[in-house]
Write a protein that holds these residues in place. Structure first.
Motif, short mmCIF file in Angstrom:
data_model
loop_
_atom_site.label_atom_id
_atom_site.label_comp_id
_atom_site.label_asym_id
_atom_site.label_seq_id
_atom_site.Cartn_x
_atom_site.Cartn_y
_atom_site.Cartn_z
N LEU A 58 0.15 -2.51 -0.32
CA LEU A 58 -0.49 -3.70 -0.86
C LEU A 58 0.51 -4.60 -1.56
N GLU A 59 1.43 -4.01 -2.29
CA GLU A 59 2.47 -4.79 -2.96
C GLU A 59 3.31 -5.55 -1.94
N ALA A 60 3.69 -4.88 -0.87
CA ALA A 60 4.47 -5.54 0.18
C ALA A 60 3.65 -6.61 0.87
N GLY A 61 2.36 -6.34 1.08
CA GLY A 61 1.50 -7.32 1.73
C GLY A 61 1.34 -8.59 0.92
N ARG A 62 1.20 -8.45 -0.38
CA ARG A 62 1.10 -9.63 -1.23
C ARG A 62 2.41 -10.41 -1.22
N ALA A 63 3.52 -9.69 -1.27
CA ALA A 63 4.83 -10.35 -1.24
C ALA A 63 5.05 -11.10 0.06
N ASN A 64 4.51 -10.55 1.15
CA ASN A 64 4.65 -11.19 2.46
C ASN A 64 3.54 -12.18 2.76
N GLU A 65 2.62 -12.36 1.80
CA GLU A 65 1.53 -13.33 1.90
C GLU A 65 0.74 -13.15 3.20
N SER A 154 3.51 -1.79 10.60
CA SER A 154 4.47 -1.63 9.52
C SER A 154 3.88 -2.01 8.18
N SER A 155 2.84 -2.87 8.17
CA SER A 155 2.24 -3.29 6.91
C SER A 155 1.50 -2.15 6.21
N ALA A 156 1.16 -1.08 6.95
CA ALA A 156 0.45 0.06 6.35
C ALA A 156 1.26 1.34 6.50
N ILE A 157 2.57 1.23 6.57
CA ILE A 157 3.40 2.37 6.93
C ILE A 157 3.29 3.52 5.94
N HIS A 158 3.24 3.21 4.64
CA HIS A 158 3.17 4.28 3.64
C HIS A 158 1.80 4.96 3.67
N SER A 159 0.75 4.14 3.78
CA SER A 159 -0.61 4.70 3.82
C SER A 159 -0.79 5.56 5.06
N ASN A 160 -0.38 5.05 6.20
CA ASN A 160 -0.56 5.79 7.46
C ASN A 160 0.21 7.11 7.45
N ARG A 161 1.40 7.07 6.90
CA ARG A 161 2.22 8.27 6.90
C ARG A 161 1.56 9.39 6.08
#
Length: 424
Positions: A58-65, A154-161
């Motif tokens: 989520l943090e990365a998603g917000r940063a990437n808008e 890649s936007s959910a890479i940590h969650s998916n892993r």
């Protein structure tokens, strides 16, 4: 559980998954169901770990808008995780499709012919920013006796892993062959192309995402693909509609969760109902934060005080996945059906009407996976249809159309038995 890394290629992950497919297909229902319940329990027990991983995405998603709609798809919370676990339990409670006799008959010569359900073998699911699909797809594959390769974005890479690790560990501990649930990390288009060309290893690919993903796969795939693609869904308010009902279905379909494929994108209103319905509908939608774009007649009837932009040709064909809706006044039921035929994506279409004739004509002539009469399109969902969960909603006309559940993850074989008959 196999996970692709810089030292483990996509091809190697797929081969490891294929090695697990044969033993998995032979497992009894008791082992598969035990594994599904173990996955559900592990998800709940490891909720803090899942939320920590999801927070990074989520943090990365917000940063990437990436936008509110995608952030909503990406976000997990304890309630959503509990819901995903409940979905796995619901799948465990379903009848096992493997070995089910679809039909059968005896030939005049005494030979018995039966058609029975069997797993595909290895299925791959390619999906965008929806970490819940990691578990939904793994659970459906497991129940239907398929080994699975998961390829999230890649936007959910940590969650998916972390979700794939939890599912793989719990399933293996319950007796499922190691490698039956595998994850491809979510790299670039080269990785997608490698997965989509694993002929003889991967039996079928299910992409779940937008037109960009669909087109990317179409360009490279040599493995068979069933597309769970976009939803440009319509609501048609017929001349005889109950307008209270129509308003409730409209608001639910557009605003309850706008970033999903079964949300409404276009409102069509019969000219006889429009003068009374559109002013109220416009106020309701505007009050819910929805941007309206309409044809000239719709904008004229909406009344003052509601911003209402002019719709373009592009609007009729757009899956907004956001709080935006296109609105058109039509002169007949046939015009509404024609508009849907031209711009719809074959996903979910709805009519509100008191007329049995109009309802029947809509059902017969609208070409979509799910056709609704006086019901919100938001019900197009494997969970809502009693399937426990879904891999996606197919807009094709192959064996899987609409929600893809456990039965749609099987093919069949003919079993022929006799007493020594030979063909003359």
């Amino acid at each position: 559980m196999a996970i692709s890394t810089p030292t483990i290629s996509v091809a190697d992950v797929c081969l490891a998954t294929k090695a697990a497919a044969g033993p998995l297909a032979a497992l009894g229902s008791d082992v598969k169901d035990r594994a599904l319940l173990a996955i559900a329990d592990a998800l709940v027990a490891r909720t803090p770990e899942i939320l920590a991983a999801n927070a990074l995405d989520l943090e990365a998603g917000r940063a990437n808008e990436i936008g509110d709609a995608l952030l909503d798809r990406l976000a997990l919370d304890p309630q959503r995780i509990a819901g995903i676990a409940d979905g796995a339990r619901a799948i465990a409670a379903l009848p096992d499709p493997v070995g089910e006799t679809i039909d059968g008959h005896r030939l005049p010569n005494g030979v018995d012919v039966r058609r029975v359900r069997v797993p595909f073998g290895v299925v791959a699911v390619v999906y965008e920013a929806r970490p819940n699909v990691t578990i939904d797809a793994a659970a459906l594959a497991l129940k239907s006796g398929n080994a699975i390769v998961l390829r999230g974005s890649s936007s959910a890479i940590h969650s998916n892993r972390v979700l794939a690790e939890i599912a793989g560990e719990a399933a293996t501990a319950a007796g499922v062959p190691a490698g039956a649930i595998s994850l491809v990390a979510g790299g670039g288009r080269e990785e997608l192309a490698e997965l989509a060309t694993q002929d003889g290893v991967v039996d079928l690919i299910f992409p779940r995402g937008g037109e960009g993903l669909k087109n990317a796969l179409k360009a490279v795939a040599t493995v068979p693909v069933i597309y769970a693609a976009s939803g440009n869904c319509h609501l048609y308010v017929d001349a005889s509609a109950d307008l209270e009902m129509a308003a409730a279905i409209l608001l639910n379909g557009k605003t309850q969760r706008p970033g999903v494929c079964n949300a409404l994108e276009t409102l069509l209103v019969h000219a006889d109902a429009a003068p009374e319905f559109l002013p109220r509908a416009a106020q309701l939608l505007h009050g819910a934060g929805v941007e309206l774009r309409g044809d000239e007649r719709a904008r004229a009837l909406a009344g003052p005080g509601v911003p209402f932009g002019a719709a373009t040709e592009e609007d009729w064909a757009t899956e907004y996945l956001a709080l935006t809706i296109a609105v058109k006044v039509v002169d007949s039921r046939e015009e509404a059906i024609s508009h849907i035929g031209q711009y719809g994506s074959g996903h979910s279409e709805a009519i509100v009407t008191r007329s049995t004739e109009s309802a029947r004509a809509f059902q017969l002539n609208v070409d979509a996976a799910c056709v609704y009469v006086n019901v919100s399109t938001r019900f197009t969902d494997g969970g809502e249809f009693g399937m426990g969960a879904e891999i996606g909603n197919s807009t094709q006309k192959l064996h899987a159309r609409g929600p893809i559940g456990v039965r749609e993850l099987t093919t069949f074989k003919y079993l022929i038995e006799g007493t020594g008959q030979v063909r003359g």
